[in-house]
Design an enzyme around this catalytic site. Structure first.
Site, short mmCIF file in Angstrom:
data_model
loop_
_atom_site.label_atom_id
_atom_site.label_comp_id
_atom_site.label_asym_id
_atom_site.label_seq_id
_atom_site.Cartn_x
_atom_site.Cartn_y
_atom_site.Cartn_z
CG HIS A 63 -1.91 -1.08 1.25
ND1 HIS A 63 -2.92 -1.16 2.21
CD2 HIS A 63 -2.08 -2.17 0.45
CE1 HIS A 63 -3.66 -2.22 1.98
NE2 HIS A 63 -3.16 -2.86 0.92
CD GLU A 65 -2.27 4.65 2.42
OE1 GLU A 65 -3.43 5.06 2.33
OE2 GLU A 65 -1.87 3.57 1.91
CB CYS A 96 -1.38 1.87 5.94
SG CYS A 96 -1.19 0.94 4.40
#
Length: 207
Positions: A63, A65, A96
């Site tokens: 991801h 993030e 995250c």
């Protein structure tokens, strides 16, 4: 030299949140899920930008993030991170949020909520979205993380025939809710047409 003119916090937040949307669009052009994150220091300098990195290895943990947090805590000192802000096109998931916490990033501003993303994508095999607000993850920690969601007018957009892969338009108009929100005019201009298919996820995560 900063990456944004001398403006107030709401205008600055709107500026960098739009930049995270641009990074998310760029991720789509690279064949990845449309998510992006930007890290900015207290003076308005962009330190790191990361796109979703699902492809080419189909890494479900890549991801935007999480990738940013990993890069940040290995490249930047704790003092910088404590006063920095991460701008994310969508609310960070629990994974995250944990990475942001452990990296020591002091502030987060995000666009689309996890709850709304879950409504849009459903139980997609590439994005089985959690139903866990990032605030709950941060609240369980021992140090503060300032979290702010961008202002919404209650209509993040319409999903048109997602199962058929037709185009959808996701709209935003500003509304103040709580403190420190992004500027309503800037947020009201954020209308993005993106592809959304449950068979091949390119979720409409740009508010």
């Amino acid at each position: 030299m900063t990456d944004v003119p001398a403006v107030g916090r709401p205008e600055r937040d709107a500026h960098f949140l739009r930049r995270s949307f641009d990074v998310a669009r760029r991720a789509m052009t690279h064949g990845n899920h449309p998510f992006g994150a930007v890290l900015v220091d207290r003076d308005g300098n962009v330190l790191i930008e990361t796109e979703n990195g699902f492809m080419p290895s189909h890494d479900g943990t890549a991801h935007a993030e999480r990738l940013l947090a990993t890069q940040a805590c290995t490249a930047l000192g704790p003092e910088i991170l404590r006063s920095a802000t991460m701008y994310s096109s969508a609310e960070p998931c629990a994974m995250c949020a944990g990475a942001i916490y452990w990296a020591g990033i002091g502030r987060l501003v995000y666009g689309l909520s996890e709850h709304r993303l879950r409504e849009i994508t459903g139980n997609h095999h590439e994005n089985p979205t959690l139903n866990l607000p990032c605030r709950r993850v941060f609240e369980s920690g021992q140090r503060a993380t300032n979290v702010q969601r961008a202002a919404h007018a209650g209509r993040l957009g319409r999903l048109r025939g997602a199962a058929r892969g037709r185009r959808c338009r996701v709209g935003r108009a500003g509304r103040r809710e709580g403190g420190g929100q992004c500027g309503s005019r800037a947020e009201g201009q954020q209308r993005t047409a993106v592809g959304a298919r449950r068979e091949e996820f390119q979720g409409p995560v740009l508010p």
